[in-house]
Write an enzyme that holds these catalytic residues in place. Structure first.
Site, short mmCIF file in Angstrom:
data_model
loop_
_atom_site.label_atom_id
_atom_site.label_comp_id
_atom_site.label_asym_id
_atom_site.label_seq_id
_atom_site.Cartn_x
_atom_site.Cartn_y
_atom_site.Cartn_z
N GLU A 54 26.54 79.69 -29.07
CA GLU A 54 25.33 79.74 -29.89
C GLU A 54 25.63 79.33 -31.33
OE1 GLU A 54 25.17 83.47 -27.17
OE2 GLU A 54 26.67 82.09 -27.98
N TRP A 173 52.57 66.70 3.99
CA TRP A 173 51.41 67.37 3.42
C TRP A 173 50.41 67.60 4.53
CZ3 TRP A 173 51.97 69.30 -1.29
CH2 TRP A 173 52.82 68.66 -2.18
#
Length: 380
Positions: A54, A173
């Protein structure tokens, strides 16, 4: 809730996301100021101790706004002094007369205080705009501020038939490049990443965050290592990184072993023991004491199983790769004693799916309501 409210709150949320992983232990907040249907100023909370969203947005207007302007902010403006003055005072001094809020502050001690203060000062308040999206964005902060513990994500990569590694522990992987790149973005957004020492011994990972060709924000690396078996040349002990490596050990580790591990950017936390292993519940409490709001568990199977049985995981990220292991001697996602009846297994709610190349990512939240009695069982 009209279309303009939705549009501008989405922009506030987009800005807030920039702070994920960087504002901890504060929430991620974005703010925009709208004049005659157009955004004229914006801001986000970039790091703890820095200007709140803000204030940053108002600074673009030199702290002054027109009475007809409206501020949109995803979290209720603060009304208390911390590292910075209250945002409510900056809003009041600016001349703004309307603030639209996504969600009220989840902190029981301050919830509603900022909105109530501004309302009493004659500022129009509208709250609850895209509240579910706002809560999801700050789900880690919400859990941390209410319980004092980190929000825990479990990440696992599996073959289609449910295996995470071969019998030798080989896992590179399971998934493809796109999935692994996303995991690095996840690491970039959490405070810490946790693995067992078995993962370190088998794979010797760095557990850093790499975003494309640049280095991301490395999370704190937490290694659960009851008897301090970690090799001295492990990458996590010898990194050039801004974050530390935290070794969670038992209280009976010999001083000689501790001395061998001592080095810069490595810290040791001595944990209570449960069933011969580090008490993970106590570890979560300690991580909360260290202001850690979010944690990603990446393995291995024993750690994952124990975290599930101890009901410590809040959210799952499960990648399914287009591979079939085709055997029964590998490492599953979780090891240890499971329920004897399928209807007592852990249910996942609010399921979402996403594709990364040929990999499928399933995300969802843990629902422990059926796991009666399982919290007492652990083999970590």
């Amino acid at each position: 809730m009209n279309e303009l409210d939705i549009r501008f709150m989405k922009e506030a949320l987009r800005l807030a996301k920039k702070g994920l992983g960087r504002t901890s232990p504060n929430p991620a907040v974005g703010a925009v100021i709208v004049r005659k249907g157009h955004i004229i100023a914006s801001g986000c909370h970039k790091k703890a101790g820095g200007d709140h969203a803000e204030v940053e947005a108002l600074s673009m207007l030199s702290g002054k706004a027109e009475a007809s302007d409206t501020m949109y902010v995803n979290l209720e403006p603060c009304n208390h002094y911390g590292r910075t003055p209250p945002c409510t005072m900056a809003i009041l001094k600016s001349g703004l007369k309307k603030v639209v809020i996504g969600m009220l502050d989840p902190n029981p001690g301050v919830r509603g205080g900022g909105a109530e203060f501004l309302l009493k000062k004659g500022i129009e308040i509208k709250s609850g705009v895209l509240e579910s999206e706002c809560r999801r964005l700050n789900e880690a902060f919400i859990k941390y501020i209410i319980t004092g513990r980190p929000f825990v994500i479990a990440k696992s990569a599996l073959t289609m038939d449910g295996w995470s590694a071969t019998s030798t522990g080989h896992s590179k992987w399971v998934t493809g490049d796109q999935s692994r790149n996303f995991v690095h973005r996840l690491r970039n957004s959490v405070d810490g990443v946790l693995v067992g020492v078995g993962t370190i011994i088998a794979d010797n990972p760095s557990l850093t965050a790499r975003i494309g060709n640049r280095r991301g924000r490395d999370p704190i690396r937490i290694i659960v290592d009851t008897h301090l078996r970690i090799p001295q040349d492990a990458k996590v002990l010898n990194l050039d990184s801004d974050s530390i490596t935290l070794l969670a050990t038992g209280k009976d580790v010999k001083p000689g072993l501790l001395k061998k591990i001592e080095r810069e950017r490595v810290s040791i936390v001595r944990c209570p023991i449960k069933d011969g292993k580090v008490d993970l519940n106590s570890l979560m409490i300690e991580l909360g004491r260290r202001s850690m709001t979010s944690l990603m568990v990446e393995g291995g199977s024993s750690i994952m199983g124990s975290m599930i049985r101890e009901m410590l995981i809040d959210k799952f990220y499960i990648f399914k790769a287009p591979r079939i292991f085709g055997g029964d001697d590998g490492f599953p996602m979780a090891r240890g004693e499971g329920p004897v009846m399928m209807d007592k297994s852990l249910m996942i709610r609010d399921i979402r799916t996403r594709r990364f190349g040929d990999d499928i990512l399933v995300t969802g939240y843990a629902d422990y309501s059926l796991l009666h009695g399982m919290a007492e069982k652990t083999c970590i």
